[in-house]
Design a protein around this motif. Structure first.
Motif, PDB file in Angstrom:
ATOM      1  N   PRO A 147       1.401  15.476  26.086  1.00 25.30           N
ATOM      2  CA  PRO A 147       2.217  16.639  25.683  1.00 25.30           C
ATOM      3  C   PRO A 147       2.183  17.788  26.687  1.00 25.30           C
ATOM      4  N   ALA A 148       1.118  17.880  27.484  1.00 24.38           N
ATOM      5  CA  ALA A 148       1.038  18.958  28.481  1.00 24.38           C
ATOM      6  C   ALA A 148       1.900  18.673  29.707  1.00 24.38           C
ATOM      7  N   LYS A 149       2.214  17.412  29.933  1.00 22.47           N
ATOM      8  CA  LYS A 149       3.010  17.028  31.108  1.00 22.47           C
ATOM      9  C   LYS A 149       4.097  16.049  30.703  1.00 22.47           C
TER      10      LYS A 149
ATOM     11  N   THR B 166       7.502  14.073  30.829  1.00 22.24           N
ATOM     12  CA  THR B 166       8.421  13.644  31.880  1.00 22.24           C
ATOM     13  C   THR B 166       9.841  14.059  31.470  1.00 22.24           C
ATOM     14  N   PRO B 167      10.777  14.106  32.419  1.00 21.82           N
ATOM     15  CA  PRO B 167      12.169  14.430  32.046  1.00 21.82           C
ATOM     16  C   PRO B 167      12.727  13.442  31.010  1.00 21.82           C
ATOM     17  N   LEU B 168      12.347  12.174  31.115  1.00 21.64           N
ATOM     18  CA  LEU B 168      12.806  11.175  30.146  1.00 21.64           C
ATOM     19  C   LEU B 168      12.264  11.497  28.749  1.00 21.64           C
ATOM     20  N   GLU B 169      10.998  11.902  28.679  1.00 20.26           N
ATOM     21  CA  GLU B 169      10.393  12.260  27.386  1.00 20.26           C
ATOM     22  C   GLU B 169      11.047  13.524  26.816  1.00 20.26           C
ATOM     23  N   LYS B 170      11.246  14.537  27.680  1.00 12.60           N
ATOM     24  CA  LYS B 170      11.881  15.777  27.218  1.00 12.60           C
ATOM     25  C   LYS B 170      13.286  15.523  26.684  1.00 12.60           C
ATOM     26  N   GLY B 171      13.965  14.560  27.253  1.00 15.21           N
ATOM     27  CA  GLY B 171      15.350  14.273  26.858  1.00 15.21           C
ATOM     28  C   GLY B 171      15.487  13.375  25.649  1.00 15.21           C
ATOM     29  N   HIS B 172      14.401  12.685  25.266  1.00 12.41           N
ATOM     30  CA  HIS B 172      14.536  11.679  24.214  1.00 12.41           C
ATOM     31  C   HIS B 172      13.625  11.833  23.013  1.00 12.41           C
ATOM     32  N   VAL B 173      12.517  12.527  23.153  1.00 10.63           N
ATOM     33  CA  VAL B 173      11.603  12.588  22.006  1.00 10.63           C
ATOM     34  C   VAL B 173      12.240  13.452  20.909  1.00 10.63           C
ATOM     35  N   PRO B 174      12.239  12.981  19.660  1.00 11.67           N
ATOM     36  CA  PRO B 174      12.809  13.803  18.579  1.00 11.67           C
ATOM     37  C   PRO B 174      11.993  15.070  18.367  1.00 11.67           C
ATOM     38  N   VAL B 175      12.688  16.193  18.259  1.00  9.70           N
ATOM     39  CA  VAL B 175      12.056  17.475  17.976  1.00  9.70           C
ATOM     40  C   VAL B 175      12.239  17.732  16.479  1.00  9.70           C
ATOM     41  N   ILE B 176      11.111  17.873  15.766  1.00 11.46           N
ATOM     42  CA  ILE B 176      11.149  18.040  14.307  1.00 11.46           C
ATOM     43  C   ILE B 176      10.863  19.501  13.971  1.00 11.46           C
ATOM     44  N   ILE B 177      11.761  20.098  13.207  1.00  6.37           N
ATOM     45  CA  ILE B 177      11.541  21.470  12.741  1.00  6.37           C
ATOM     46  C   ILE B 177      11.454  21.425  11.217  1.00  6.37           C
TER      47      ILE B 177
ATOM     48  N   SER C 148       8.492  10.602  17.147  1.00 10.18           N
ATOM     49  CA  SER C 148       7.528  11.707  17.155  1.00 10.18           C
ATOM     50  C   SER C 148       7.149  11.992  15.706  1.00 10.18           C
ATOM     51  N   ASN C 149       6.089  12.752  15.493  1.00  6.54           N
ATOM     52  CA  ASN C 149       5.693  13.073  14.124  1.00  6.54           C
ATOM     53  C   ASN C 149       5.009  14.440  14.051  1.00  6.54           C
TER      54      ASN C 149
END
Ligand code: FE2
Length: 159
Positions: A48-50, A52-63, A152-153
């Motif tokens: 989570p501290a680093k 990747t652009p692929l992770e930033k673009g694809h991981v679901p952001v849960i609010i 993600s969770n």
């Protein structure tokens, strides 16, 4: 031409024509080279501290609220990517799913026309028996047609 040579030539011709048409079909619909390793399992953020652009673009952001009361309605918003993932005819998010722990709660299927953005809101009301420990894990997942399945969770408390 003898019969054996004719059959051999006909079979080889059919196979090569089939291969060419299959390849042409695949390139027509998926003109971008696909990293097959992304389709071999569930993709998550590794560090989570680093990210990747692929992770930033694809991981679901849960609010979601950090704490909810049993029986009361609340909203869970799931967005694909820190900046919303593109939605075009060759590269798009096929669906967004929400799970309560391991239990499927809902799924939104999306088209690739470009006007729909990869973000969904689910409305929940959890009962006390769904969280004997007082904690519920919300799991969000999505399918990208070129980059595979991402998950993600987060944990919320249920009072
Ligand atoms: Fe993607």
């Amino acid at each position: 031409m003898d019969r054996r040579l004719f059959l051999k030539t006909a079979v080889m011709g059919s196979i090569s024509t089939g291969l060419i048409s299959t390849t042409a079909f695949a390139e027509r619909y998926f003109p971008v080279k696909v990293d097959q390793s992304l389709f071999e399992g569930i993709n998550r953020v590794k560090d989570p501290a680093k990210k990747t652009p692929l992770e930033k673009g694809h991981v679901p952001v849960i609010i979601a609220p950090a704490s909810v009361k049993a029986g009361e309605m609340f909203s869970v918003e799931v967005a694909v990517g820190e900046n919303l993932h593109p939605m075009g005819p060759n590269h798009w998010i096929q669906d967004i799913e929400l799970y309560i722990g391991n239990e499927p709660a809902g799924k939104v299927t999306m088209q690739s026309k470009g006007y729909l953005k990869p973000k969904a809101t689910f409305t929940l009301a959890l009962q006390k028996d769904s969280a004997p420990s007082g904690k519920v894990t919300l799991v969000a997942a999505q399918h990208c047609n070129l980059h595979g399945y991402w998950e993600s969770n987060i944990d919320i408390s249920l009072t």
